[in-house]
Design a protein around this motif. Structure first.
Motif, PDB file in Angstrom:
ATOM      1  N   LEU A   7      46.301  32.413  38.572  1.00  0.00           N
ATOM      2  CA  LEU A   7      45.534  32.829  39.739  1.00  0.00           C
ATOM      3  C   LEU A   7      44.302  33.629  39.332  1.00  0.00           C
ATOM      4  CD1 LEU A   7      45.117  33.436  42.802  1.00  0.00           C
ATOM      5  CD2 LEU A   7      46.642  35.395  42.483  1.00  0.00           C
ATOM      6  N   PHE A   8      44.494  34.641  38.485  1.00  0.00           N
ATOM      7  CA  PHE A   8      43.368  35.463  38.058  1.00  0.00           C
ATOM      8  C   PHE A   8      42.378  34.628  37.248  1.00  0.00           C
ATOM      9  CE2 PHE A   8      45.943  38.899  39.474  1.00  0.00           C
ATOM     10  CZ  PHE A   8      45.100  39.983  39.646  1.00  0.00           C
ATOM     11  N   ARG A   9      42.884  33.696  36.473  1.00  0.00           N
ATOM     12  CA  ARG A   9      42.008  32.813  35.695  1.00  0.00           C
ATOM     13  C   ARG A   9      41.142  31.965  36.627  1.00  0.00           C
ATOM     14  NH1 ARG A   9      41.868  27.584  33.602  1.00  0.00           N
ATOM     15  NH2 ARG A   9      41.186  27.431  31.426  1.00  0.00           N
ATOM     16  N   THR A  10      41.785  31.363  37.627  1.00  0.00           N
ATOM     17  CA  THR A  10      41.068  30.459  38.519  1.00  0.00           C
ATOM     18  C   THR A  10      40.148  31.201  39.474  1.00  0.00           C
ATOM     19  OG1 THR A  10      42.992  28.991  38.416  1.00  0.00           O
ATOM     20  CG2 THR A  10      41.357  28.519  40.102  1.00  0.00           C
ATOM     21  N   ILE A  11      40.613  32.342  39.986  1.00  0.00           N
ATOM     22  CA  ILE A  11      39.765  33.095  40.905  1.00  0.00           C
ATOM     23  C   ILE A  11      38.561  33.682  40.171  1.00  0.00           C
ATOM     24  CG2 ILE A  11      40.756  35.437  40.794  1.00  0.00           C
ATOM     25  CD1 ILE A  11      40.711  35.393  43.890  1.00  0.00           C
TER      26      ILE A  11
ATOM     27  N   SER B  47      43.374  41.345  34.689  1.00  0.00           N
ATOM     28  CA  SER B  47      41.998  41.734  35.012  1.00  0.00           C
ATOM     29  C   SER B  47      41.045  41.362  33.883  1.00  0.00           C
ATOM     30  CB  SER B  47      41.915  43.241  35.281  1.00  0.00           C
ATOM     31  OG  SER B  47      42.684  43.602  36.413  1.00  0.00           O
ATOM     32  N   VAL B  48      41.498  41.532  32.636  1.00  0.00           N
ATOM     33  CA  VAL B  48      40.694  41.108  31.481  1.00  0.00           C
ATOM     34  C   VAL B  48      40.453  39.606  31.542  1.00  0.00           C
ATOM     35  CG1 VAL B  48      40.688  40.858  28.969  1.00  0.00           C
ATOM     36  CG2 VAL B  48      41.397  43.022  30.000  1.00  0.00           C
ATOM     37  N   LEU B  49      41.507  38.849  31.876  1.00  0.00           N
ATOM     38  CA  LEU B  49      41.375  37.403  31.995  1.00  0.00           C
ATOM     39  C   LEU B  49      40.393  37.043  33.103  1.00  0.00           C
ATOM     40  CD1 LEU B  49      42.292  34.521  31.272  1.00  0.00           C
ATOM     41  CD2 LEU B  49      44.166  34.817  32.921  1.00  0.00           C
ATOM     42  N   PHE B  50      40.497  37.722  34.254  1.00  0.00           N
ATOM     43  CA  PHE B  50      39.591  37.471  35.376  1.00  0.00           C
ATOM     44  C   PHE B  50      38.135  37.641  34.948  1.00  0.00           C
ATOM     45  CE2 PHE B  50      36.867  39.517  38.528  1.00  0.00           C
ATOM     46  CZ  PHE B  50      36.848  38.571  39.541  1.00  0.00           C
ATOM     47  N   LEU B  51      37.835  38.736  34.269  1.00  0.00           N
ATOM     48  CA  LEU B  51      36.454  39.017  33.869  1.00  0.00           C
ATOM     49  C   LEU B  51      35.960  38.009  32.832  1.00  0.00           C
ATOM     50  CD1 LEU B  51      36.602  42.920  33.718  1.00  0.00           C
ATOM     51  CD2 LEU B  51      35.220  41.541  35.300  1.00  0.00           C
ATOM     52  N   ALA B  52      36.830  37.622  31.904  1.00  0.00           N
ATOM     53  CA  ALA B  52      36.436  36.642  30.884  1.00  0.00           C
ATOM     54  C   ALA B  52      36.084  35.305  31.538  1.00  0.00           C
ATOM     55  CB  ALA B  52      37.544  36.463  29.854  1.00  0.00           C
ATOM     56  N   MET B  53      36.906  34.861  32.499  1.00  0.00           N
ATOM     57  CA  MET B  53      36.640  33.595  33.168  1.00  0.00           C
ATOM     58  C   MET B  53      35.439  33.706  34.107  1.00  0.00           C
ATOM     59  SD  MET B  53      38.800  31.803  31.662  1.00  0.00           S
ATOM     60  CE  MET B  53      38.255  30.311  32.472  1.00  0.00           C
ATOM     61  N   PHE B  54      35.259  34.868  34.724  1.00  0.00           N
ATOM     62  CA  PHE B  54      34.086  35.130  35.562  1.00  0.00           C
ATOM     63  C   PHE B  54      32.812  34.940  34.747  1.00  0.00           C
ATOM     64  CE2 PHE B  54      30.909  38.302  36.936  1.00  0.00           C
ATOM     65  CZ  PHE B  54      30.710  37.926  38.262  1.00  0.00           C
ATOM     66  N   VAL B  55      32.788  35.532  33.574  1.00  0.00           N
ATOM     67  CA  VAL B  55      31.611  35.435  32.702  1.00  0.00           C
ATOM     68  C   VAL B  55      31.420  34.016  32.199  1.00  0.00           C
ATOM     69  CG1 VAL B  55      30.673  36.152  30.467  1.00  0.00           C
ATOM     70  CG2 VAL B  55      31.698  37.862  32.001  1.00  0.00           C
ATOM     71  N   ASN B  56      32.494  33.386  31.751  1.00  0.00           N
ATOM     72  CA  ASN B  56      32.402  32.050  31.173  1.00  0.00           C
ATOM     73  C   ASN B  56      31.914  31.015  32.179  1.00  0.00           C
ATOM     74  OD1 ASN B  56      33.039  30.335  28.761  1.00  0.00           O
ATOM     75  ND2 ASN B  56      34.424  29.362  30.203  1.00  0.00           N
ATOM     76  N   SER B  57      32.230  31.220  33.456  1.00  0.00           N
ATOM     77  CA  SER B  57      31.855  30.244  34.476  1.00  0.00           C
ATOM     78  C   SER B  57      30.346  30.208  34.724  1.00  0.00           C
ATOM     79  CB  SER B  57      32.582  30.545  35.786  1.00  0.00           C
ATOM     80  OG  SER B  57      32.165  31.788  36.323  1.00  0.00           O
ATOM     81  N   PHE B  58      29.636  31.296  34.408  1.00  0.00           N
ATOM     82  CA  PHE B  58      28.183  31.307  34.611  1.00  0.00           C
ATOM     83  C   PHE B  58      27.524  30.162  33.854  1.00  0.00           C
ATOM     84  CE2 PHE B  58      26.833  35.767  36.167  1.00  0.00           C
ATOM     85  CZ  PHE B  58      27.990  35.896  36.924  1.00  0.00           C
TER      86      PHE B  58
END
Length: 471
Positions: free
Chosen positions: A403-407, A274-285
């Motif tokens: 998966l969490f990284r990419t999603i 979940s931490v990875l998901f949020l980090a990649m979510f933010v970075n993608s902006f």
């Protein structure tokens, strides 16, 4: 071949292909403004070139991770490399925008096969203490590809055509596949073995998951009556997310789960992903919005824009080996992630206050700090995640991590793009003439990134405190 030589060969082989995929991904985002004009599509629609690749990768990641566990990680990894090459060729020669999307789909299937098994292969061949270093070296290759991507992509787009961004993948990837043949020997599998294992696969769970993921991002193609752009996106995002969550529930109770229940019931593992998901979510902006800001709002060429965007990856490249050595001590890993997430948060504040100034110092400092934050977050967090599972579950755990990284990237790109253009109704392309209207809309988008960074930071602090209390 000695064990040391084999480990080095595996590290370099995995890293080389990671370089190629990172090069392709980083080049695509920079070329979107030119592609939008070449096919006469809106800037928002052009981001589907990235989205199709990410969505496809998400759909197939866990399935191919499971296939690697059941059959052979080497076999799935090698096959994925060739599929990636075919997809790159199809994208490069596509006659229209639909053709580009089809090529990106094929390319992403190959990427999913590779990504789903890369971390599992590392987990199989490296002990815990050496695993962080191997992951760091792999991250270093990714950083090099990310650095080369914007610079090479900007140069190619300026001089030749965006098509060569994909076509150049073909000869380079073919050379890597032949060179890496010895590091990943092909296992001997009979058709009877394959049929027997295929009969035990939970196809229903995979189908539910696939439908959920596709629904999450269908707002780009489907508009429900009576809903504005942002509300339409949220309906599909939440609805698809619920269906996706049901696939995990179904797997937990299925006779032959496609995701091992030991992974799904590991709260610490899910917290780390979940931490990875949020980090990649933010970075993608910033990854998806900066090319349009630099090329269409500020007076930077694609080549210069590429060098500016590459600053993040340069920082990650320089810091990855250092962070990898620090992360070799398990006790340090949560603290390193905390430092990284705090820096990521501050960088998003910097993006939120971008204006019309084109001074390099003004533009660069959030990008550089973003790179520092991601360097301190990714490798330690990946080491924490992969250290929580047994070697026999390394494939599915690695694919879940990917998966969490990419999603996270896919959801971030979809949310940032839709949220921005929902505030700019009727706008097809970003221009300087939009003035403060565009800057205000962009600021609101990055405020969301600030909030997501803060949530990730809180989760990591909670994870750290909980793990200490269990010792």
């Amino acid at each position: 071949m000695s064990e040391t030589q084999n480990s080095q060969s595996i590290t370099v082989s995995l890293g080389a292909f990671s370089f190629v995929t990172a090069l392709s991904g980083a080049s695509v985002t920079l070329a979107l403004p030119r592609m939008a004009r070449a096919f006469d599509v809106s800037a928002a629609l052009s981001t589907q070139v990235v989205q199709v690749g990410l969505i496809t990768t998400v759909v197939f990641l866990v399935m191919f991770g499971h296939a690697g566990d059941v059959f052979s990680k080497n076999a799935v990894y090698r096959a994925g490399g060739w599929v990636f090459i075919i997809g790159s060729l199809l994208t490069g020669i596509a006659p229209n925008f639909i053709g580009v999307l089809v090529g990106r789909f094929v390319q992403a299937v190959g990427s999913a096969m590779v990504m789903a098994n890369a971390m599992g292969i590392i987990n199989e061949h490296f002990a815990d203490k050496e695993r962080a270093k191997a992951l760091a070296y792999n991250s270093m290759f990714i950083s090099v590809g990310s650095i080369s991507g914007p610079a090479v992509g900007g140069l190619i787009t300026s001089i030749l055509s965006w098509r060569w961004i994909f076509l150049l993948n073909v000869p380079v990837a073919i050379a890597i596949m032949f060179w890496a043949k010895g590091a990943f020997p092909r296992p001997r599998l009979t058709w009877a073995d394959i049929r027997e294992q295929a009969r035990r696969v939970n196809w229903l769970g995979q189908l539910i998951f696939s439908v959920g993921v596709v629904l999450m991002f269908s707002s780009g193609w489907i508009t429900l009556p009576g809903l504005n752009q942002f509300t339409n996106m949220m309906v599909f995002l939440i609805g698809g997310g619920i269906v996706t969550a049901l696939s995990f529930l179904q797997a937990d109770f299925a006779p032959s789960p496609w995701i091992d229940p030991q992974v799904l019931r590991n709260i610490t593992f899910l917290t780390s992903t979940s931490v990875l998901f949020l980090a990649m979510f933010v970075n993608s902006f910033s990854n998806i919005l900066l090319p349009f800001y630099l090329q269409d709002y500020l007076p930077f060429s694609p080549g210069v824009s590429g060098l500016i965007v590459a600053a993040q990856s340069v920082v990650m490249l320089l810091l990855s080996p250092f962070v990898g050595r620090l992360a070799s001590t398990p006790e340090r890993r949560p603290q390193l992630v905390t430092i990284g997430l705090a820096m990521l948060l501050v960088s998003q504040i910097g993006y939120a206050f971008y204006g019309g100034q084109s001074g390099l110092g003004y533009v660069l400092w959030p990008i550089i700090l973003n790179g520092v934050g991601m360097a301190f977050t990714l490798t330690p967090n990946n080491s924490i995640t992969m250290g929580l599972v047994s070697p026999k579950l390394a494939g599915v755990a690695g694919s879940m991590n990917s998966l969490f990284r990419t999603i996270g990237m896919a959801v971030g790109i979809s949310f940032a793009t839709n949220f921005l253009y929902a505030q700019l109704p009727g706008v097809k392309h970003i221009t300087r003439g939009l003035g403060t209207t565009y800057l205000h809309a962009s600021r609101i988008v990055f405020y969301v990134a600030v909030g997501a960074s803060l949530i990730a930071l809180i989760i990591n602090v909670w994870r750290t405190a909980t793990s200490k209390s269990e010792m």
